[in-house]
Design a protein around this motif. Structure first.
Motif, PDB file in Angstrom:
ATOM      1  N   GLU A  24       0.831  -1.210   0.000  1.00 36.14           N
ATOM      2  CA  GLU A  24       0.000   0.000   0.000  1.00 36.14           C
ATOM      3  C   GLU A  24       0.864   1.258   0.000  1.00 36.14           C
ATOM      4  OE1 GLU A  24      -2.625  -0.569   3.304  1.00 36.14           O
ATOM      5  OE2 GLU A  24      -3.870  -2.021   2.211  1.00 36.14           O
ATOM      6  N   MET A  25       1.978   1.216   0.745  1.00 29.13           N
ATOM      7  CA  MET A  25       2.901   2.361   0.765  1.00 29.13           C
ATOM      8  C   MET A  25       3.516   2.577  -0.627  1.00 29.13           C
ATOM      9  SD  MET A  25       4.695   1.619   4.467  1.00 29.13           S
ATOM     10  CE  MET A  25       5.911   2.934   4.488  1.00 29.13           C
ATOM     11  N   ASP A  26       3.882   1.482  -1.280  1.00 32.44           N
ATOM     12  CA  ASP A  26       4.471   1.571  -2.627  1.00 32.44           C
ATOM     13  C   ASP A  26       3.459   2.129  -3.634  1.00 32.44           C
ATOM     14  OD1 ASP A  26       6.822   0.558  -1.639  1.00 32.44           O
ATOM     15  OD2 ASP A  26       6.497  -1.485  -2.365  1.00 32.44           O
ATOM     16  N   VAL A  27       2.215   1.666  -3.520  1.00 32.70           N
ATOM     17  CA  VAL A  27       1.143   2.144  -4.416  1.00 32.70           C
ATOM     18  C   VAL A  27       0.946   3.645  -4.219  1.00 32.70           C
ATOM     19  CG1 VAL A  27      -1.371   2.099  -4.802  1.00 32.70           C
ATOM     20  CG2 VAL A  27      -0.086  -0.041  -4.709  1.00 32.70           C
ATOM     21  N   PHE A  28       0.903   4.077  -2.940  1.00 30.07           N
ATOM     22  CA  PHE A  28       0.668   5.494  -2.642  1.00 30.07           C
ATOM     23  C   PHE A  28       1.819   6.362  -3.158  1.00 30.07           C
ATOM     24  CE2 PHE A  28       0.365   9.103   0.533  1.00 30.07           C
ATOM     25  CZ  PHE A  28      -0.762   9.671  -0.048  1.00 30.07           C
ATOM     26  N   GLU A  29       3.054   5.859  -3.002  1.00 33.62           N
ATOM     27  CA  GLU A  29       4.218   6.611  -3.498  1.00 33.62           C
ATOM     28  C   GLU A  29       4.128   6.772  -5.014  1.00 33.62           C
ATOM     29  OE1 GLU A  29       9.135   6.633  -3.289  1.00 33.62           O
ATOM     30  OE2 GLU A  29       8.062   4.808  -2.705  1.00 33.62           O
ATOM     31  N   ALA A  30       3.817   5.666  -5.709  1.00 30.36           N
ATOM     32  CA  ALA A  30       3.685   5.729  -7.174  1.00 30.36           C
ATOM     33  C   ALA A  30       2.570   6.693  -7.572  1.00 30.36           C
ATOM     34  CB  ALA A  30       3.398   4.327  -7.727  1.00 30.36           C
ATOM     35  N   LEU A  31       1.464   6.656  -6.827  1.00 32.26           N
ATOM     36  CA  LEU A  31       0.322   7.524  -7.130  1.00 32.26           C
ATOM     37  C   LEU A  31       0.705   9.001  -7.018  1.00 32.26           C
ATOM     38  CD1 LEU A  31      -2.692   7.821  -7.760  1.00 32.26           C
ATOM     39  CD2 LEU A  31      -3.170   7.570  -5.317  1.00 32.26           C
ATOM     40  N   ILE A  32       1.502   9.344  -6.005  1.00 32.30           N
ATOM     41  CA  ILE A  32       1.931  10.742  -5.834  1.00 32.30           C
ATOM     42  C   ILE A  32       2.746  11.200  -7.049  1.00 32.30           C
ATOM     43  CG2 ILE A  32       3.432  12.292  -4.485  1.00 32.30           C
ATOM     44  CD1 ILE A  32       2.577  10.602  -1.984  1.00 32.30           C
ATOM     45  N   TYR A  33       3.736  10.378  -7.462  1.00 30.99           N
ATOM     46  CA  TYR A  33       4.591  10.771  -8.593  1.00 30.99           C
ATOM     47  C   TYR A  33       3.773  10.875  -9.889  1.00 30.99           C
ATOM     48  CZ  TYR A  33       8.317   9.251  -5.383  1.00 30.99           C
ATOM     49  OH  TYR A  33       9.134   9.094  -4.294  1.00 30.99           O
ATOM     50  N   LEU A  34       2.909   9.878 -10.123  1.00 26.60           N
ATOM     51  CA  LEU A  34       2.119   9.855 -11.365  1.00 26.60           C
ATOM     52  C   LEU A  34       1.131  11.018 -11.406  1.00 26.60           C
ATOM     53  CD1 LEU A  34       1.528   6.009 -11.359  1.00 26.60           C
ATOM     54  CD2 LEU A  34       2.756   7.230 -13.172  1.00 26.60           C
ATOM     55  N   THR A  35       0.566  11.362 -10.243  1.00 23.11           N
ATOM     56  CA  THR A  35      -0.372  12.496 -10.155  1.00 23.11           C
ATOM     57  C   THR A  35       0.382  13.801 -10.416  1.00 23.11           C
ATOM     58  OG1 THR A  35      -1.692  11.290  -8.516  1.00 23.11           O
ATOM     59  CG2 THR A  35      -2.032  13.670  -8.637  1.00 23.11           C
ATOM     60  N   HIS A  36       1.583  13.913  -9.828  1.00 26.06           N
ATOM     61  CA  HIS A  36       2.400  15.123  -9.982  1.00 26.06           C
ATOM     62  C   HIS A  36       2.694  15.401 -11.460  1.00 26.06           C
ATOM     63  CE1 HIS A  36       5.334  18.207  -8.959  1.00 26.06           C
ATOM     64  NE2 HIS A  36       6.205  17.607  -9.751  1.00 26.06           N
ATOM     65  N   ARG A  37       2.931  14.346 -12.218  1.00 23.11           N
ATOM     66  CA  ARG A  37       3.279  14.519 -13.639  1.00 23.11           C
ATOM     67  C   ARG A  37       2.135  15.135 -14.446  1.00 23.11           C
ATOM     68  NH1 ARG A  37       3.045  11.765 -18.498  1.00 23.11           N
ATOM     69  NH2 ARG A  37       4.884  11.983 -19.838  1.00 23.11           N
ATOM     70  N   LYS A  38       0.910  14.934 -14.005  1.00 21.69           N
ATOM     71  CA  LYS A  38      -0.231  15.471 -14.748  1.00 21.69           C
ATOM     72  C   LYS A  38      -0.537  16.936 -14.391  1.00 21.69           C
ATOM     73  CE  LYS A  38      -3.716  12.861 -15.958  1.00 21.69           C
ATOM     74  NZ  LYS A  38      -3.426  12.473 -17.353  1.00 21.69           N
ATOM     75  N   LEU A  39       0.134  17.436 -13.349  1.00 21.86           N
ATOM     76  CA  LEU A  39      -0.068  18.832 -12.933  1.00 21.86           C
ATOM     77  C   LEU A  39       0.867  19.755 -13.722  1.00 21.86           C
ATOM     78  CD1 LEU A  39      -0.222  18.216  -9.062  1.00 21.86           C
ATOM     79  CD2 LEU A  39      -2.149  18.673 -10.591  1.00 21.86           C
TER      80      LEU A  39
END
Length: 329
Positions: free
Chosen positions: A28-43
């Protein structure tokens, strides 16, 4: 009173649930970390990281893994189309050209052999490469001749979810130095996998620990769907290993299935993937903006319980994460 099977099930679940909870927490921690980076790229560029964290936190925990899959798939789809267009300029007019390349050359880490370097620049949250190799689905890993030890002289075997990616016995068309072989008597497949994807170099990336540098990428599981158009499938740098003659399930494997619903569900998912020709793999995602000429480094996160077999050059990056990751093994 409880039957013997019920008692065994209860004891097994007591042992597994503690270890599984550690492993699940790390996933879950790994998923959340990936989600932060992937979300950041769309901003928009220069958006503070706090904004990506806030947006990621708004997604319910049970939906985060699916969101990561969607964001990765979005990028993979355009990467595969762009790679195809490099070979077939008339393929499509709406494909965005890729802005980065990868080079294999002597590592910046002393004694590490070859490494992978970025040519161009990428933003945080970018899928920058794939992990090539044969994929052993969970229910087929035990058919390997080297099971359960798993022969891995160059520390290249990788896990994607519950599947094993084996990049040995591989010929890389785009990078000679990335071809990888075991001695003939130790090969696990009849013929080598030919890789035609120039970004499939995940198996060549070096471990960050001991280099004085932090990892600049994370690994993230991904599944190539069966719907990848036929003309693009040659760019999938993985292949499912076909099962050998199915072994009859012994009494002990049936017991393990009965006792551990987690294991049983993994095997059922695995057989479903095999039938549907879904190919599990791994992508590497940038943790930060990476500049031209940088070496790509990752945390190998080797099993702390097998510390005695660690190579002399290995230094753990995050002990606690590694312990949780390997809690069940």
């Amino acid at each position: 009173s409880m039957s013997l099977v019920q008692r065994l099930r209860k004891a097994w679940q007591g042992i597994v649930s503690k270890k599984m909870s550690d492993q699940t927490l790390q996933k879950e921690m790994d998923v959340f970390e990936a989600l932060i980076y992937l979300t950041h790229r769309k901003l928009p560029v220069n958006t503070p990281p706090d904004e990506a964290i806030a947006q990621a936190e708004q997604i319910p925990q049970e939906e985060r893994a699916l969101r990561v899959s969607e964001l990765v798939h979005e990028q993979v789809k355009s990467i595969i189309a762009a790679l195809h267009m490099e070979r077939n300029p008339n393929y499509a007019s709406d494909v965005t050209r890729l802005h980065h390349e990868l080079d294999v050359r002597d590592s910046s880490i002393a004694g590490a052999g070859k490494g992978v370097f970025l040519r161009g620049q990428v933003r945080a949250g970018s899928v920058i490469m794939f992990y090539p190799g044969f994929v052993f689905l969970p229910h087929l890993i035990s058919q390997r001749a080297d099971f359960p030890q798993l022969n891995d002289p160059e520390f290249r075997l990788a896990l994607s979810g519950e599947s094993l990616i084996d990049p040995y016995d591989m010929v890389h068309e785009c990078h000679d130095a990335a071809s990888s072989a075991l001695p003939e008597q130790e090969q696990h497949v009849e013929s080598a996998l030919v890789v035609k994807n120039r970004l499939a170099l995940g198996h060549m990336v070096n471990h960050a620990g001991g280099s004085g540098k932090a990892p600049n990428v994370i690994t993230c599981p991904y599944q190539f769907p069966s719907t990848v158009p036929e003309e693009l499938r040659y760019l999938i740098p993985n292949a499912l290993v076909a099962p050998t003659v199915r072994r009859k399930e012994t009494l002990i494997t049936r017991m393990l299935f009965t006792l551990s619903s987690e294991t049983h569900e993994a095997f059922l998912r695995s057989r479903q993937m095999e039938m549907n020709q879904i190919i599990p793999t791994q992508v590497l995602i940038s943790k930060s903006d990476i500049s031209d000429g940088s070496e790509i480094l990752v945390d190998y996160r080797l099993n702390p319980k097998k510390r005695r077999s660690w190579p002399s050059w290995y230094v753990s990056v995050d002990d606690e994460a590694a312990k949780r990751r390997w809690a069940y093994f």
